[in-house]
Write a protein that holds these residues in place. Sequence first.
Motif: not given
Lengths: 289, 82, 385
Positions: B14, B16-18, B21-22, B39, B59-61
């Motif tokens: 989706k 979010c780019a978490f 970034e991390f 997306y 991290y991935c939701p």
Amino acid sequence: MSALPEIVNPVEPLLRTERMPHIWCPGCGIGTTVNCFARALLESQRNLDRVAVVSGIGCSGRVAGYVKLDSFHTTHGRAIPFATGLKLANPSLEVVVYSGDGDLFAIGGNHFIHAARRNVDIKVICVNNLIYAMTGGQTGPATPSTAITATAPYGCYEPSFNLCALAEAAGASYVARWTTFHVRQLTKSMGEVLRKRGFCFIEVLSPCPTLYQRRNKMGDGLDTMKFYKEKSRVRNGAPTSEVALTKDGEIAVGKFVDRERPDYIESMRGRLSEQLGDRYVEMECPVCQ
Amino acid sequence: MAKGNVTINVERCKGCAFCVEFCPTKVLALSSAFNSKGYHSPRVVALEKCSGCDLCGMYCPDFAIFGWRIKEAAGQEAPDAG
Amino acid sequence: MQADPRGVLTGIHFIDGDHACCEGALAAGARFAAGYPITPSTEVVERFAARIPTVGGIFIQMEDELAASITIQGAVWGGAKAFTVTSGPGFSLMMEHIGYAAMTETPCVFVNVQRGGPSTGLPTLPAQADMMQARWGSHGDYEIIALSPNSPQECFDLTVRAFNLSEEYRTPVMFMMDECVGHMTEKVVIPPAEQVEVYPRRHTRRAPGAYKPYEPEADLVPEMVHAGEGYRFHITGLTHDEWGYPNMNVATQDRLVRRLQQKIRAAEDRLTMVDEHGLEDAEVVVVSYGITSRVAERAIEMARQRGVKAGRCRLIGVWPFPDRHLKALAARVKAFVVPEINLGQIAREGERAAGGAARTIPVTHAGGGVHRPQDILEAIMEAAR
């Protein structure tokens, strides 16, 4: 490289993949917490057939529907009493309550404090997005003062609960707070509560970009993760009275409470066998092996 | 030589780019392409830096990405959680 | 199957209805109860709390009735037979979970020792004014089974039956006592365990993978599993498909809600439980239930002494309402007289079932006591005119 076996996401066996993609918004952190939970379960080496997840109502209440475990999506606020019955009827189960701040602390607040007081051996994971998200972003018991919500259009003026202090005061054996930025720490904490007996509580701050951050001009999910990274201070062992959250202030994270108290079944068994001697009969659990 | 790799399920993402970034070694960037829901999913831009630490996976939701270590995968072991 | 002898207190006892209800639950195999104190029902769980540690089970006193009514359902999915006990104000709080039990098809028993209402009303005095609440109290369409005992002996016998019906139909069963029956002390005979028939849980024999939690059998009731058995199943109060997954659309809703209704309605004849007497020549039938049926008995006698052909139709099973039975009865009598300690809840059901074929005369009482036989007699005499 052609000899590599097919590689699957390690959490896949714990998910109801036929139900993916899930209903959570882009940038919502609930999935991240589930990811951590799944990894903690895998690392725990537990028999996953003996782990049950019980949820209430709300966005976080939908966790029960996505984990491939025995899972119960109950009524609003009542996950904890349902979990209490499940655990007492079959003590061989590991019972995890997975729900949100509104569900657990407003409509379900009474159940939370009493289960903590009894020290029922259930593990409560509260995804705290500071708001009622499923219904459109109304004020909840954890909404910080001055935050804008659907029902506080001029800013919230009620004080919010300090969930960790409440949990400790009510008797929880284990209390920790992390954010969805702290995936490794959160996973470790979840692993700890899976090994611990008694009422355990983990609060996880999680973005709700659609309804909380947007209204409060705090950006999207990623901005919220950066906010958590910037504002969080690890304060293991801090008195819970000092870890209250504010809208823009420091976010104290860490393990605050880890203590030993006899759990409900232990207390019951101890008292009844002391009083009744040989006449005391343990509950026979038809499902336990 | 990369020690790890990532697997991406583009359709679950989706955007979010978490993960982007991390990622501690900056292996990923958001793709300019859309998936069928509109997306932008991540794509690998620096595979040689990937350690297979699987922080992206944690991290991935959306359970749409995970990292794995080449050594473990070659040893017929399912990649662990890192 | 036969009852587990550990729960059966075989013998002749002199106990009240509340205590007899507790013994019925133990005989039926209930090993878990959750409750919250409320007059005039508390004696049921007080006895359970005293008895259960030596039988092998758990009583937990919860923080409120909301909790008690869902804790028992957790216990049921953990493998136990479970029940809760309350009275009017607590029953109001339990409505949420009567709906949850109906929707998730969780077998369990709700005992309501009725007192006067509305609200706190008359804590220590009788009424029968929760009958419609038992039927319709939770939101949405669902069907329910409700039984009404009129003696401590029946508090025992019918509590066993309430558990059996809840297991057979996978539905919450309402056990609708009243303060008089609950606090009335009489002889109660508890038979040997081998004479107590217990309906076992409808546990599936299918293997995980081949099992769907809400795939109905021929009688529209699905088979059950418990947590911890490896089925990795999902249960929700949302509208769900046969896998138990939320599936919120018109077609799934229609299929599910109609099945929940039909599994009980289709069994109406089997679930019709009446105690009748003097109907061969009756012109007037007194339709009553619970404590009121015992007052009515005196009125029927008095009417017969006055030459009026009166008879008894006592409803033991109140829900599903015995529509067909009363309709057939209405075709051959002049009138139904329906005394009850409320302002006409079941009388209207009788009138509906009669469909104009017989008159229906309610004999109402607002609660706090029982009828005088004369009041019922007057209605019988009027009906016979």
